[in-house]
Design an enzyme around this catalytic site. Structure first.
Site, short mmCIF file in Angstrom:
data_model
loop_
_atom_site.label_atom_id
_atom_site.label_comp_id
_atom_site.label_asym_id
_atom_site.label_seq_id
_atom_site.Cartn_x
_atom_site.Cartn_y
_atom_site.Cartn_z
NE ARG A 18 -2.47 -1.84 3.14
CZ ARG A 18 -2.87 -1.94 4.40
NH1 ARG A 18 -3.83 -1.17 4.85
NH2 ARG A 18 -2.30 -2.80 5.22
NE ARG A 318 26.13 21.32 1.00
CZ ARG A 318 26.95 21.28 -0.04
NH1 ARG A 318 27.33 22.41 -0.65
NH2 ARG A 318 27.40 20.13 -0.48
CE1 TYR A 372 34.70 18.57 -8.03
CE2 TYR A 372 32.90 19.74 -9.11
CZ TYR A 372 33.62 18.58 -8.90
OH TYR A 372 33.26 17.44 -9.56
#
Ligand code: UD1
Ligand code: MG
Length: 450
Positions: A18, A318, A372
């Site tokens: 379900r 973060r 980065y």
């Protein structure tokens, strides 16, 4: 008192049809943690000697989620008694108490589990203790049928119950505690002659009674044993869990200005006199020390915030962010894997990732640590008391020394010495009267065309 060993068996082989999901039901999350993880956390509070999770075939993701606890596989779903039998192999020779729980009832509390184990160990030495409850709507729950002495006589599944039995309001919540020495023999005698053709664990009570063994009921609150079968029930359980977590935070001395809009993880730790504004989300692994203010609309995950810091509004912290004492993190600032030391200020529109910001440094609006290059991540080190002018990019790996100043709009690619001033942008040129001459020429051109 001699130690009496305890084993816990958690049934989680159900497919959860379900839920309409590709994910096994017990891995759906409540307060960020898989449901079965909540059950395991409650069980761990009792310090059991064994824990076995019963899963269906191919449920490797459930096995991975519950590791290092072992799993037993129930090959076919033939009912709750059959599921418990699947765990027998791992419990061979075990003679202590055995608690059977469901993996889809994440709100169950250690207090209730303890009450059941204690009832099992009472003087009467019941073979089985069942958790009962009186829900507002008894619906299709199994009914608990008591004898004149208040002992448990049998459990009837709703589908197999008579009108009279259906009128009973005391229901089976599903949890049971067994005397391990007698459990195997009793459960092995359970058959499947019933409406669903399943091996019902609930039949164990009647079997024990025919042998003259006493059975008992412990009554719990329905909210604790809500089973999740659908997304709507998942949301309901989330609501109850969040209400509990909010209350715990307030009981521990935090102010939540609008509790209903603050979302916690089970492991969120808030100190005393922390003030949390509306619409703040605490993901897993957040620790906040005393006297921190978290203004509205912040999102925190795997971070620590030291005392006196001010966060937000609209800040995103973060994983790996460590915010020092009295530091300020302002609006539209994102911090990832970075230490912001005591008293530093990062107040506006900034990304700080893979970095250290020294004590009392000031990071101007729009500063970006360029961490980065599409392949690797690199570190930026900003010294104590440094001042980074607005709209600067710090191209990592790079260091800005203690007390240095970086001029606004700089793109810093090489280290800046302590107490130096670095500016890295096009030099400003001035052309007196140029703008006026430009406008005059353009107006003249336009007039000629008309
Ligand atoms: C069960 C009880 C019912 C009780 C209700 C409380 C039985 C026969 N009935 O009914 O008396 O009121 O719970 O919620 O026990 N499972 C397996 N393998 C199986 C079958 C089930 O692992 O073969 C697991 C399910 O994943 C679930 C739990 O056992 O976690 C309960 O099964 P479910 O089918 O939900 O039982 P109910 O019909 O709700
Ligand atoms: Mg159920």
């Amino acid at each position: 008192m001699p130690h009496r060993p305890l084993a816990c068996v958690i049934l989680a082989a159900g497919k959860g049809t379900r839920m309409k999901s590709d994910l096994p039901k017990v891995l759906h999350r409540v307060a960020g943690r898989p449901m079965v993880g909540h059950v395991l956390a409650a069980v761990a509070e009792l310090d059991p000697d064994h824990v076995v999770v019963v899963v269906g075939p191919g449920m490797d993701d459930v096995a991975a989620a519950v590791a290092p606890y072992p799993t037993a596989v129930q090959e076919q779903q033939r009912g709750t008694a059959d599921a418990v039998r699947a765990a027998f192999g791992l419990l061979e020779g075990f003679n202590g108490d055995v608690l059977v729980l469901y993996g889809d009832t994440p709100l169950v509390t250690p207090e209730t589990l303890r009450a059941m184990v204690n009832a099992r160990r009472q003087a009467g030495n019941p073979a089985v203790v069942v958790l009962g409850m009186r829900p507002d709507d008894p619906g299709a729950y199994g009914r608990l049928i008591l004898n004149a002495r208040g002992g448990l006589e049998k459990i009837v599944e709703y589908l197999d119950a008579s009108e009279e039995e259906r009128a009973v309001t005391l229901c089976n919540a599903g949890l049971m505690a067994f005397d391990g020495a007698r459990m195997t023999g009793l459960i092995n005698r359970i058959g499947n002659a019933n409406a669903k053709g399943e091996f019902y664990l609930t039949d164990v009570v009647q079997i024990a009674r025919t042998e003259g063994l006493p059975c008992a009921v412990v009554e719990g609150t329905p909210a604790e044993v809500i089973g999740v079968n659908s997304r709507a029930e998942l949301a309901e359980v989330e609501r109850i869990m969040q209400r509990r977590l909010r209350k715990a935070a307030m009981d521990n001395g935090a102010t939540l200005i609008d509790p209903d809009s603050v979302f916690f993880s089970p492991d969120t730790r808030l100190g005393r006199d922390v003030v949390v504004g509306p619409n703040v989300v605490f993901g897993p692994g957040v620790t906040v020390a005393d006297r921190v203010e978290i203004k509205p609309f912040c999102h925190l995950e795997q971070v620590s915030v030291a005392s006196g810091a001010v966060i937000g509004p609209y800040a995103r912290l973060r994983p790996g962010a460590e915010i020092g004492e009295d530091a300020h993190i302002g609006n539209f600032v994102e911090i990832k894997n970075a230490r912001i030391e005591a008293g530093a200020k990062v107040n506006h529109l900034t990304y700080i990732g893979d970095a250290r910001v020294g004590a009392k440094a000031n990071i101007g609006a729009g500063t970006i640590t360029c961490n980065y290059d599409g392949f690797g991540k690199y570190h930026t080190d900003i010294g104590a008391g440094a001042f980074i002018g607005s709209n600067s990019s710090l191209v990592a790996p790079v260091k800005v020394g203690d007390g240095a100043i970086v001029g606004a709009g700089s793109v810093v690619t090489t280290d800046v010495e302590g107490d130096a001033m670095a500016v890295a942008r096009g030099r400003q040129q001035a052309y007196p009267g140029w703008a006026a001459r430009f406008r005059e020429r353009k107006r003249a051109e336009k007039a000629k065309k008309a």
